[in-house]
Each structure stands twice: as structure tokens, then as C-alpha cells.
Write a protein that holds these residues in place. Structure first.
Motif, PDB file in Angstrom:
ATOM      1  N   SER A 146     -19.294  27.120 -62.175  1.00  0.00           N
ATOM      2  CA  SER A 146     -18.253  28.117 -61.915  1.00  0.00           C
ATOM      3  C   SER A 146     -17.345  27.695 -60.761  1.00  0.00           C
ATOM      4  O   SER A 146     -16.250  28.238 -60.608  1.00  0.00           O
ATOM      5  N   LEU A 147     -17.779  26.734 -59.951  1.00  0.00           N
ATOM      6  CA  LEU A 147     -16.971  26.249 -58.839  1.00  0.00           C
ATOM      7  C   LEU A 147     -15.984  25.167 -59.272  1.00  0.00           C
ATOM      8  O   LEU A 147     -15.164  24.717 -58.472  1.00  0.00           O
ATOM      9  N   LEU A 148     -16.083  24.744 -60.530  1.00  0.00           N
ATOM     10  CA  LEU A 148     -15.198  23.703 -61.057  1.00  0.00           C
ATOM     11  C   LEU A 148     -14.157  24.339 -61.974  1.00  0.00           C
ATOM     12  O   LEU A 148     -14.448  25.308 -62.662  1.00  0.00           O
ATOM     13  N   GLU A 149     -12.971  23.759 -61.991  1.00  0.00           N
ATOM     14  CA  GLU A 149     -11.898  24.280 -62.832  1.00  0.00           C
ATOM     15  C   GLU A 149     -11.246  23.160 -63.624  1.00  0.00           C
ATOM     16  O   GLU A 149     -11.278  21.995 -63.222  1.00  0.00           O
ATOM     17  N   GLY A 150     -10.642  23.536 -64.750  1.00  0.00           N
ATOM     18  CA  GLY A 150      -9.863  22.585 -65.528  1.00  0.00           C
ATOM     19  C   GLY A 150     -10.643  21.336 -65.906  1.00  0.00           C
ATOM     20  O   GLY A 150     -11.807  21.395 -66.310  1.00  0.00           O
ATOM     21  N   ASP A 151      -9.999  20.181 -65.752  1.00  0.00           N
ATOM     22  CA  ASP A 151     -10.619  18.918 -66.140  1.00  0.00           C
ATOM     23  C   ASP A 151     -11.860  18.593 -65.330  1.00  0.00           C
ATOM     24  O   ASP A 151     -12.684  17.787 -65.758  1.00  0.00           O
ATOM     25  N   ASP A 152     -12.019  19.183 -64.146  1.00  0.00           N
ATOM     26  CA  ASP A 152     -13.195  18.901 -63.336  1.00  0.00           C
ATOM     27  C   ASP A 152     -14.478  19.407 -63.993  1.00  0.00           C
ATOM     28  O   ASP A 152     -15.567  18.951 -63.654  1.00  0.00           O
ATOM     29  N   ARG A 153     -14.341  20.366 -64.939  1.00  0.00           N
ATOM     30  CA  ARG A 153     -15.516  20.889 -65.634  1.00  0.00           C
ATOM     31  C   ARG A 153     -15.678  20.195 -66.989  1.00  0.00           C
ATOM     32  O   ARG A 153     -16.119  20.793 -67.971  1.00  0.00           O
ATOM     33  N   ASN A 154     -15.342  18.944 -67.039  1.00  0.00           N
ATOM     34  CA  ASN A 154     -15.468  18.117 -68.240  1.00  0.00           C
ATOM     35  C   ASN A 154     -16.567  17.086 -67.993  1.00  0.00           C
ATOM     36  O   ASN A 154     -16.654  16.516 -66.898  1.00  0.00           O
ATOM     37  N   LEU A 155     -17.403  16.830 -68.990  1.00  0.00           N
ATOM     38  CA  LEU A 155     -18.537  15.931 -68.791  1.00  0.00           C
ATOM     39  C   LEU A 155     -18.099  14.524 -68.395  1.00  0.00           C
ATOM     40  O   LEU A 155     -18.742  13.887 -67.553  1.00  0.00           O
ATOM     41  N   LEU A 156     -17.025  14.013 -68.990  1.00  0.00           N
ATOM     42  CA  LEU A 156     -16.547  12.687 -68.608  1.00  0.00           C
ATOM     43  C   LEU A 156     -16.029  12.684 -67.176  1.00  0.00           C
ATOM     44  O   LEU A 156     -16.299  11.742 -66.412  1.00  0.00           O
ATOM     45  N   SER A 157     -15.277  13.720 -66.800  1.00  0.00           N
ATOM     46  CA  SER A 157     -14.786  13.805 -65.425  1.00  0.00           C
ATOM     47  C   SER A 157     -15.943  13.871 -64.441  1.00  0.00           C
ATOM     48  O   SER A 157     -15.891  13.256 -63.368  1.00  0.00           O
ATOM     49  N   MET A 158     -16.970  14.608 -64.782  1.00  0.00           N
ATOM     50  CA  MET A 158     -18.120  14.706 -63.895  1.00  0.00           C
ATOM     51  C   MET A 158     -18.830  13.357 -63.769  1.00  0.00           C
ATOM     52  O   MET A 158     -19.308  12.983 -62.700  1.00  0.00           O
ATOM     53  N   LEU A 159     -18.895  12.609 -64.859  1.00  0.00           N
ATOM     54  CA  LEU A 159     -19.542  11.293 -64.835  1.00  0.00           C
ATOM     55  C   LEU A 159     -18.778  10.284 -63.986  1.00  0.00           C
ATOM     56  O   LEU A 159     -19.378   9.499 -63.238  1.00  0.00           O
ATOM     57  N   PHE A 160     -17.454  10.290 -64.101  1.00  0.00           N
ATOM     58  CA  PHE A 160     -16.673   9.217 -63.502  1.00  0.00           C
ATOM     59  C   PHE A 160     -15.862   9.627 -62.276  1.00  0.00           C
ATOM     60  O   PHE A 160     -15.428   8.746 -61.523  1.00  0.00           O
ATOM     61  N   ALA A 161     -15.632  10.912 -62.060  1.00  0.00           N
ATOM     62  CA  ALA A 161     -14.767  11.321 -60.956  1.00  0.00           C
ATOM     63  C   ALA A 161     -15.420  12.343 -60.033  1.00  0.00           C
ATOM     64  O   ALA A 161     -14.729  12.936 -59.201  1.00  0.00           O
ATOM     65  N   ASN A 162     -16.720  12.556 -60.165  1.00  0.00           N
ATOM     66  CA  ASN A 162     -17.445  13.502 -59.328  1.00  0.00           C
ATOM     67  C   ASN A 162     -18.613  12.757 -58.681  1.00  0.00           C
ATOM     68  O   ASN A 162     -19.641  12.526 -59.308  1.00  0.00           O
ATOM     69  N   GLN A 163     -18.434  12.352 -57.422  1.00  0.00           N
ATOM     70  CA  GLN A 163     -19.422  11.506 -56.755  1.00  0.00           C
ATOM     71  C   GLN A 163     -20.774  12.192 -56.637  1.00  0.00           C
ATOM     72  O   GLN A 163     -21.821  11.555 -56.793  1.00  0.00           O
ATOM     73  N   ALA A 164     -20.787  13.492 -56.356  1.00  0.00           N
ATOM     74  CA  ALA A 164     -22.051  14.211 -56.221  1.00  0.00           C
ATOM     75  C   ALA A 164     -22.823  14.199 -57.541  1.00  0.00           C
ATOM     76  O   ALA A 164     -24.051  14.022 -57.551  1.00  0.00           O
ATOM     77  N   HIS A 165     -22.117  14.388 -58.658  1.00  0.00           N
ATOM     78  CA  HIS A 165     -22.787  14.356 -59.955  1.00  0.00           C
ATOM     79  C   HIS A 165     -23.285  12.953 -60.272  1.00  0.00           C
ATOM     80  O   HIS A 165     -24.382  12.779 -60.817  1.00  0.00           O
TER      81      HIS A 165
END
Length: 287
Positions: A146-165
Motif C-alpha cells: 500500500s506504500l507503493l504507487e503506480g509502476d513501483d507496485r509492479n513485480l519487474l520494477s520491484m525486482l530491478f528498481a527497488n533495492q530493499a526488495h
């Protein structure tokens, strides 16, 4: 696009840059600054573009930026949706949809089903791999969606652009290229849809690893069904997971994670913490 548009675009970018402090974007304060806001090289670093190129853009030169680069600049400068739309208007471009067009809200029955899986992390994704529904257990393990919005709540974005994930996944080096190959195979029929192209453009800018892997043109049909997690609180956890295509013709998928061995006890300990976080977040939103 007129010379006046380029000047207005440069002025807008400069104003946004000067309105931000280093700590606003996760940078150290460092030495005292002669001028307010971020430096141009800091914005270029955050957006992963050349400093000279970004400087020309601010100076109002006739520099053209792709939709993916504009979205990355908007992210780097912490723009609101309204500010992002203004950025695109000044650039003479139509702002792409951050989420698929006409994505319906998750049906109440599906959300109840997710909530009933109280001891199994689970989420539902659409054909673009946006997470459109989830349960409390999923947030406890993978972070609060719920703290993520738009493209940030996409599995690919989380894999490649979300360091914590990325740090959460023990086998990220194997998971990331395999997941991308599966995404390419599953979505080949969607290559001409604008919101798919926008996602790829954005990740090509934000992640060098994504850009290299995407260029390989690899396809794959499935991943191993074991996921190992290095959780910041519970430490080592492992899950067996399965993905099911919903039968409603929407191309949405339900993914369910079953904790293995001691991970069951660790998950049970995490759930009350996540529930408390949910309550605190809701109270904050209503203040």
C-alpha cells in the motif's frame, strides 16, 4: 515544440530541483551549499542520465527526452502526478498511463479470498505484472504494497528498481533474469500496448542490469517454486509458491506462498507486527 516550450521546461526542472533538499531524495547533506536545492549532477545521478545532457535540458536547449526518461526525471525530482503531467505537457508529449488503462478495482470476493489465506502470503497480479491485490501476510514478508504507487507496485520494477526488495531475495541473481524471460514470453502479444512499452522504457533507464538482460531476448516458461527470503526481522525464511490463472478471462494470476518448516513460526510472529503497522498507517492517514 517551440523554443519557448524548451525554456519553460528548463525553468520548471530547475525550480523543482531547487525546491528539494538532499535528504528529501536519500542523499547525505554533506558540506554547506552556496545555492538552495540539489545540484544538477545529483539529479542526473538519481535519474541515471548524463550531467551534461541534463544541464542542456535545464538551459532550455532543444533536447528531446523519451517518455521513459521523463518518468525517471519525475521520480528523481519527487514530482506529484500533477507536476509529472505538466512536465510531459511542456515536453510536447502525452503522459503515458502509469497503470493499465481501465484496470478495474479488485472484486470484494477476491479480496476476501486473499484475506482468508491468513497464514499464506498471497497476491494477485494483472497481465502487466502489477500487483492489484494482496493480503496481510504478503505485506509482512515482502513489504507493505500500500506504500507503493503506480509502476513501483509492479513485480519487474520491484525486482530491478527497488533495492530493499532486491536485498530481500537470497537468490536474486537467478530469479531476476528468469522472471524477465518469463515476462517476455507471457506478454509478447502486448508489445504494442503503450503501458507495456512505458514500463520497459522506464526500467531500461533505471536499471543497467535490466537493460542488459532485456537485450538478450531470452524466454522461459517457468521458475523453480522455492523462494528463499532474507527478512530484515525474521532473518532466513523459505516458501514454496504456486501461481494460478484466474478463470474469469482477465489474465490475472493468484500467487500463493506456503511457508516451509521454521518459516511458519516466523511468519506467525510477523503477522501481529504487520497488523499494528496497518493500524498506525490508517490512523496517520485520517489525521
Amino acid at each position: 515544440m517551440s523554443a519557448r516550450n524548451f525554456r519553460e521546461l528548463g525553468n520548471f526542472l530547475r525550480a523543482r530541483r531547487e525546491s528539494l533538499l538532499p535528504q528529501d531524495v536519500g542523499l547525505p547533506l554533506g558540506e554547506r551549499r552556496r545555492t538552495p536545492g540539489l545540484r544538477r549532477e545529483e539529479v542526473a545521478q538519481l535519474a541515471k542520465v548524463g550531467t551534461a545532457w541534463y544541464t542542456w535540458l535545464e538551459q532550455g536547449r532543444e533536447v528531446k527526452a523519451s517518455a521513459g526518461v521523463l518518468l525517471t526525471l519525475a521520480d528523481a525530482l519527487r514530482m506529484t502526478e500533477t507536476e509529472c503531467a505538466h512536465l510531459f505537457a511542456l515536453s510536447g508529449r502525452m503522459m503515458p498511463q502509469r497503470l493499465p488503462v481501465n484496470e478495474p478495482p479488485l472484486e470484494a470476493a477476491l479480496q476476501r479470498m486473499l484475506d482468508d489465506l491468513s497464514f499464506q502470503p498471497a497476491y494477485i497480479t494483472n497481465k502487466r505484472w502489477d500487483i492489484v491485490g494482496w493480503n496481510n501476510a504478503a505485506c509482512a514478508v515482502f513489504g507493505d504494497y500500500s506504500l507503493l504507487e503506480g509502476d513501483d507496485r509492479n513485480l519487474l520494477s520491484m525486482l530491478f528498481a527497488n533495492q530493499a526488495h532486491r536485498e530481500l531475495l537470497v537468490d536474486w541473481a537467478e530469479i531476476a533474469p528468469a522472471a524477465l524471460a518469463i515476462f517476455r514470453a507471457e506478454t509478447a502479444h502486448c508489445v504494442n500496448e503503450a503501458h507495456f512499452a512505458t514500463l520497459i522504457d522506464r526500467l531500461n533507464v533505471k536499471s543497467e542490469t535490466f537493460r542488459q538482460l532485456w537485450a538478450r531476448q531470452e524466454v522461459l516458461s517457468q521458475l523453480t517454486n522455492i523462494k528463499r527470503i532474507h527478512h530484515p526481522i525474521a532473518d532466513a525464511m523459505s516458501f514454496e509458491y504456486h501461481s494460478f490463472l484466474l478463470s474469469d478471462g482477465s489474465a490475472r494470476r493468484l500467487t500463493v506462498y506456503s511457508p516451509q518448516e521454521v518459516s511458519r513460526d516466523k511468519l506467525q510472529a510477523l503477522l501481529p507486527v504487520q497488523r499494528l503497522n496497518n493500524i498506525m498507517r490508517l490512523e496517520k492517514e485520517h489525521k
